[in-house]
Scaffold this motif. Structure first.
Motif, PDB file in Angstrom:
ATOM      1  N   TYR A 159       1.741  10.944   2.701  1.00 25.18           N
ATOM      2  CA  TYR A 159       2.332  12.174   3.110  1.00 25.18           C
ATOM      3  C   TYR A 159       3.931  12.261   2.778  1.00 25.18           C
ATOM      4  O   TYR A 159       4.658  11.165   2.930  1.00 25.18           O
ATOM      5  CB  TYR A 159       2.208  12.568   4.793  1.00 25.18           C
ATOM      6  N   SER A 226      -3.946  14.757   8.922  1.00 29.29           N
ATOM      7  CA  SER A 226      -2.848  15.662   9.062  1.00 29.29           C
ATOM      8  C   SER A 226      -1.644  14.977   9.791  1.00 29.29           C
ATOM      9  O   SER A 226      -1.837  14.012  10.607  1.00 29.29           O
ATOM     10  CB  SER A 226      -3.338  16.794   9.735  1.00 29.29           C
ATOM     11  N   GLU A 228       2.550  16.260  11.044  1.00 28.87           N
ATOM     12  CA  GLU A 228       3.426  17.226  11.376  1.00 28.87           C
ATOM     13  C   GLU A 228       4.455  16.519  12.419  1.00 28.87           C
ATOM     14  O   GLU A 228       4.483  15.905  13.092  1.00 28.87           O
ATOM     15  CB  GLU A 228       2.941  18.609  11.833  1.00 28.87           C
TER      16      GLU A 228
END
Length: 525
Positions: A159, A226, A228
């Motif tokens: 990422y 994922s 964030e």
């Protein structure tokens, strides 16, 4: 001879006149000289920061030159240069005056300004994370700082973070965008798939008719899926002094290292203080120190209580989801069967539970290192769990109140020294010292089953209550109710006294459950 001399003089005088005339003409037509006119100041001395620069024909020229000099000084750099530029223009009225070449004036001005630079403000970036702010020297440094927070949990480096303008803000504020390497590559390719005619229609039909089959355990790509930021990140450009900037490595340490932050732990059924201390990794003495409600390690806690704890967290939280495979023993939720004839304090286990076993694919959500949620997306049960089945009452049980107003607790429940001859060494109730004649109230509503003399108790009142419990009131001076009478909670039933085996005016009070005395203080509201 005399005639020649006279002619020579005339020629010589004429030559002088012509030369003088030429000088006058040149003065009026050369650009570096100002003709004399009776109009006031017509030539100006330029002084910049107390240094004489040169002569100009108008103040506007000097102002134009200093603006251009400042522009040239600042050009070629992204920094903001602050420089003293005290411009003084002194005018004079002259018959003849010579102005200086503009290039020379500009050169001198640049020399003076360069030596008088006050400070240079660097083009910088302010990173704001909640209330914390740090100043960095470049956008690349900002990216490295934010990337370091991700890399702490992304060992494979899949990422990456980018900065982009926040469309929700009117001002130029940058925000973050986190994408995988695959997403970046796909965007870069900009591949366009074209399907036309019957082929496109058939593809659409097959996609609708033949949905993707259920995935097997081996089909899942386990790992990070994922990422964030758990905090709001804002980045703005600014011009700052050198000493206001933070070195990148120091900024990374500040943002990514854990620090103690306050949090709240909600007590669940079955918790003990020692288990909570182990679970939260907080020493028992520190846990007690942080919570005023706790006196020592024996302090009582109940489900639903909230305790202040500290947890290690970085300034910039990272929320991530991981796809995980694991096997576990599991338990089914308890099945409750409601009984409207029972009080909520009454329960009965109808079936004992047993654990089952299963294989699981789950999406587990973490905030930093703390697991916050689990969603099972595939499950295969090896053997089923058996649920616990409990019958429970739904009626709200009666409550118990202190049977007198005021009074001093003079004798507690349990073992004691014999206070007087004939008294018990094991006190089956509690005593409140109070003057004779003090009003005694029913601790709970119910039916009076005894009202009169009770041997060592003196005058007594016994009341049976709907939950099967009984209360007793002893050493009374006067009884105000009779057996068989129904009374309500708080109703006046007697007056306190000093009858029976007693050492002084007081009220003796008992609560019996299943025929046995218990400590009343544990049941009073």
């Amino acid at each position: 001879m005399k005639q020649i001399t006279s002619h020579y003089k005339r020629v010589n005088v004429r030559g002088i006149k012509i030369a003088v005339l030429a000088v006058f003409v040149s003065i009026f037509f050369l650009p570096s000289f100002v003709p004399f006119e009776k109009t006031g100041n017509n030539i100006f001395t330029v002084i910049l920061n107390n240094q004489e620069i040169g002569m100009v024909s108008a103040p506007e020229e000097a102002e134009k030159y200093v603006v251009e000099a400042r522009r040239q000084l600042a050009s070629g750099s992204e920094e903001l240069v602050l420089v003293e530029s005290d411009l003084e223009i002194v005018g004079s009225e002259v018959l003849f005056g010579r102005t200086d070449d503009p290039d020379q004036i500009m050169e001198k001005m640049l020399q003076v300004l360069s030596s008088d630079v006050v400070e240079t403000l660097h083009r910088s970036y302010v990173v704001k994370i909640n209330e914390y702010m740090v100043n960095l020297s470049s956008q690349d440094a900002v990216n490295e700082l934010l990337q370091a927070a991700l890399d702490k949990y992304d060992s494979e480096g899949r990422y990456q973070v980018d900065l982009l303008l926040d469309p929700a803000r009117e001002l130029s504020v940058l925000t973050t965008s986190i994408r995988t390497e695959e997403e970046v590559v796909e965007e870069a390719k900009e591949v366009v798939h074209l399907e036309a005619g019957i082929h496109a229609d058939l593809t659409e039909v097959f996609e609708e008719v033949e949905p993707a089959g259920e995935k097997d355990f081996e089909d899942y790509d386990l790992g990070l899926i994922s990422m964030e930021y758990g905090d709001t990140v804002e980045v703005v450009e600014a011009y700052l002094k050198e000493d206001e900037l933070t070195e990148l490595n120091a900024a990374i340490r500040e943002v990514t290292q854990d620090e103690e932050k306050s949090d709240v732990y909600e007590v669940v059924s079955g918790d003990t203080l020692s288990e909570i201390a182990i679970k939260t990794n907080i020493p028992m003495d520190k846990l007690i120190e942080m919570n005023d409600s706790l006196e020592d390690e024996r302090s009582m806690i109940r489900a639903g209580d909230e305790l202040i704890i500290t947890v290690p967290e970085p300034k910039l939280a990272v929320v991530r989801q991981e796809e995980m495979y694991y096997e576990e023993d599991y338990e089914e939720d308890v099945i409750y069967i409601d009984n409207d004839d029972w009080y909520t304090t009454e329960t009965k286990t109808l079936q004992e539970p047993s654990a089952g076993h299963r294989r699981v694919i789950a999406v587990v959500t973490f905030e930093n290192d703390k697991e916050t949620a689990t969603e099972i997306i595939k499950e295969e049960v090896t053997y089923e769990a058996v649920p616990k089945i409990v019958e429970r009452g739904t009626k709200i049980p009666p409550t118990y109140i202190k049977p007198i107003s005021g009074g001093r607790l003079s004798s507690s429940f349990g073992r004691r020294s014999r206070p007087t001859k004939g008294a018990s060494t094991y006190h089956k109730g509690v005593d409140w010292a109070t003057p004779t004649g003090t009003a005694v109230f029913a601790s709970c509503g119910g039916t009076v089953v005894k009202a009169g003399w009770g041997s060592g108790y003196g005058y007594v009142v016994y009341i049976n209550h709907p939950d099967g419990r009984q209360t007793r009131y002893g050493h009374l001076s006067k009884v105000l109710v009779s057996a068989g009478q129904t009374v309500s909670q708080g109703q006046k039933i007697a007056l306190s006294g000093n009858t029976g085996v007693s050492t002084g005016p007081h009220l003796h009070f008992e609560i019996l459950i299943n025929g046995s005395q218990v400590n009343p203080l544990q049941y009073l509201n």
